[in-house]
Motif scaffolding. Structure first.
Motif, short mmCIF file in Angstrom:
data_model
loop_
_atom_site.label_atom_id
_atom_site.label_comp_id
_atom_site.label_asym_id
_atom_site.label_seq_id
_atom_site.Cartn_x
_atom_site.Cartn_y
_atom_site.Cartn_z
N TRP A 182 0.81 -1.22 0.00
CA TRP A 182 0.00 0.00 0.00
C TRP A 182 0.85 1.27 0.00
N PRO A 183 1.81 1.42 -0.88
CA PRO A 183 2.54 2.69 -0.91
C PRO A 183 1.57 3.83 -1.20
N THR A 184 1.72 4.90 -0.46
CA THR A 184 0.72 5.97 -0.48
C THR A 184 1.41 7.33 -0.46
N ARG A 185 0.80 8.29 -1.12
CA ARG A 185 1.26 9.68 -1.10
C ARG A 185 0.35 10.46 -0.15
N GLY A 186 0.94 11.14 0.84
CA GLY A 186 0.10 11.89 1.76
C GLY A 186 0.91 12.69 2.74
N ALA A 187 0.26 13.15 3.79
CA ALA A 187 0.91 13.96 4.82
C ALA A 187 1.93 13.12 5.57
N ALA A 188 3.07 13.72 5.87
CA ALA A 188 4.19 12.98 6.48
C ALA A 188 3.83 12.36 7.82
N TRP A 189 2.92 12.96 8.58
CA TRP A 189 2.61 12.49 9.92
C TRP A 189 1.70 11.26 9.93
N ILE A 190 1.22 10.82 8.77
CA ILE A 190 0.32 9.67 8.73
C ILE A 190 1.04 8.38 9.14
N ASP A 191 2.27 8.18 8.66
CA ASP A 191 2.98 6.96 9.04
C ASP A 191 3.20 6.86 10.55
N PRO A 192 3.65 7.91 11.24
CA PRO A 192 3.73 7.81 12.70
C PRO A 192 2.39 7.44 13.35
N CYS A 193 1.30 7.94 12.79
CA CYS A 193 -0.02 7.59 13.34
C CYS A 193 -0.34 6.12 13.12
N CYS A 194 0.04 5.59 11.96
CA CYS A 194 -0.21 4.17 11.69
C CYS A 194 0.56 3.30 12.68
N PRO A 206 -2.46 5.59 25.09
CA PRO A 206 -2.43 6.56 23.99
C PRO A 206 -1.41 7.66 24.21
N GLU A 207 -1.27 8.13 25.44
CA GLU A 207 -0.31 9.19 25.73
C GLU A 207 1.13 8.69 25.54
N GLN A 208 1.40 7.47 25.97
CA GLN A 208 2.73 6.90 25.78
C GLN A 208 3.04 6.71 24.29
N ALA A 209 2.03 6.25 23.55
CA ALA A 209 2.23 6.01 22.12
C ALA A 209 2.51 7.32 21.39
N GLU A 210 1.76 8.37 21.72
CA GLU A 210 2.01 9.66 21.09
C GLU A 210 3.40 10.18 21.47
N ALA A 211 3.82 9.94 22.71
CA ALA A 211 5.15 10.39 23.12
C ALA A 211 6.24 9.66 22.33
N GLN A 212 6.02 8.39 22.03
CA GLN A 212 6.99 7.65 21.23
C GLN A 212 7.09 8.21 19.82
N VAL A 213 5.96 8.33 19.14
CA VAL A 213 6.02 8.76 17.74
C VAL A 213 6.35 10.24 17.60
N SER A 214 6.21 10.99 18.71
CA SER A 214 6.59 12.41 18.66
C SER A 214 8.09 12.57 18.45
N GLN A 215 8.86 11.48 18.59
CA GLN A 215 10.29 11.53 18.35
C GLN A 215 10.63 11.53 16.85
N THR A 216 9.64 11.25 16.00
CA THR A 216 9.88 11.34 14.56
C THR A 216 9.78 12.80 14.13
#
Length: 270
Positions: A182-194, A206-216
């Motif tokens: 599923w290669p996709t063109r879109g907003a850069a922040w979508i992959d961290p959300c996935c 959820p707060e821990q997960a957001e803290a992890q991906v916030s490092q991208t």
């Protein structure tokens, strides 16, 4: 999910076609991880070790093989190199990749694998998105009841499926990303959300997960309204997947998507 076919159960003509590209096959090991291929095996050959994956040509999933072959030259060095492609000659469509020795990441809180996964997302985000007929992030539109999907738009190349079976961690500091269905063109922040939804399903809050991906790097570009929109889409997406394919892991993902949306106070009735 495909029923796996072992190497020795393949048509002789296909085994010969593969051996013509790899050298004589000395040993074959069927890979159990992954769901999208009938053939998934590691072959030890006279010319080295390769990974092969394939689908029968009559299966609708064959389109994913073409997508992988198309995108592979554009996702180096984040993905293993595609060495060859056998199409439409033996009743099978088969891709042969360089073999990456490694393990699938553990997404649990405190896992030492997480920095390598985040590094892979950053590395992918640095690659130019090729001018190819790949999916667009508006593919999530059907889960948003006509809401404006403009926040999802962008020019970043995305993978979008961070099932841990789609990453391999070897000796380097970056995971390698496989299975480019599923290669996709879109907003850069979508992959961290996935990735974030998988982290919640693996035990993060959820707060821990957001803290992890916030490092991208990409996370800093995420508008709160866009995150809310994507959280809502994920609830509906994973509810649909779990409804059509009720397994423990799909139910966990549906629960994780809802937990993220709830934490963001996203109204799901809209």
């Amino acid at each position: 999910m495909h029923q796996r076919t072992d190497w020795h159960d393949l048509p002789e003509s296909l085994r010969e076609a593969i051996a013509a590209r790899t050298g004589a096959v000395l040993a074959a090991r069927t890979v159990s991880e992954g769901m999208n291929s009938a053939l998934s095996a590691i072959l030890d050959t006279t010319n080295g070790t390769v990974f092969v994956k394939g689908i029968r040509t009559g299966h609708p999933g064959i389109v994913t093989q073409a997508r992988e072959a198309m995108i592979n030259p554009h996702v180096q060095p984040v993905a293993p190199v595609l060495l060859w492609h056998i199409a439409d000659t033996t009743g099978w469509d088969v891709l042969g990749f360089e073999h990456i020795e490694g393990h699938h990441p553990d997404y649990a809180p405190g896992s030492p694998d997480l920095p390598a996964v985040l590094a892979a997302i950053d590395a992918l985000g640095n690659l130019p998105c090729p001018d190819l007929p790949i999916k667009d992030a508006t593919r999530w539109r059907s889960y948003l009841d006509g809401a404006d999907t403009e926040p999802l738009s962008g020019e970043t190349l995305l993978h979008t499926d961070y099932n841990p079976s789609n990453l391999l961690i070897g000796d380097g500091r970056m995971a390698r990303i496989v299975d480019w269905a599923w290669p996709t063109r879109g907003a850069a922040w979508i992959d961290p959300c996935c990735l974030l939804v998988w982290l919640i399903a693996s035990g993060h809050t959820p707060e821990q997960a957001e803290a992890q991906v916030s490092q991208t790097r990409a996370w800093a570009t995420a508008p709160p309204a866009g995150l809310d929109l994507f959280a809502r889409a994920n609830v509906r997406l994973w509810d649909e997947i779990a409804g059509n394919n009720p397994q423990d892991w799909t139910r966990r993902m549906a629960t994780a998507a809802r937990a993220w949306a709830d934490a963001r106070l996203v109204p799901l009735s809209r």
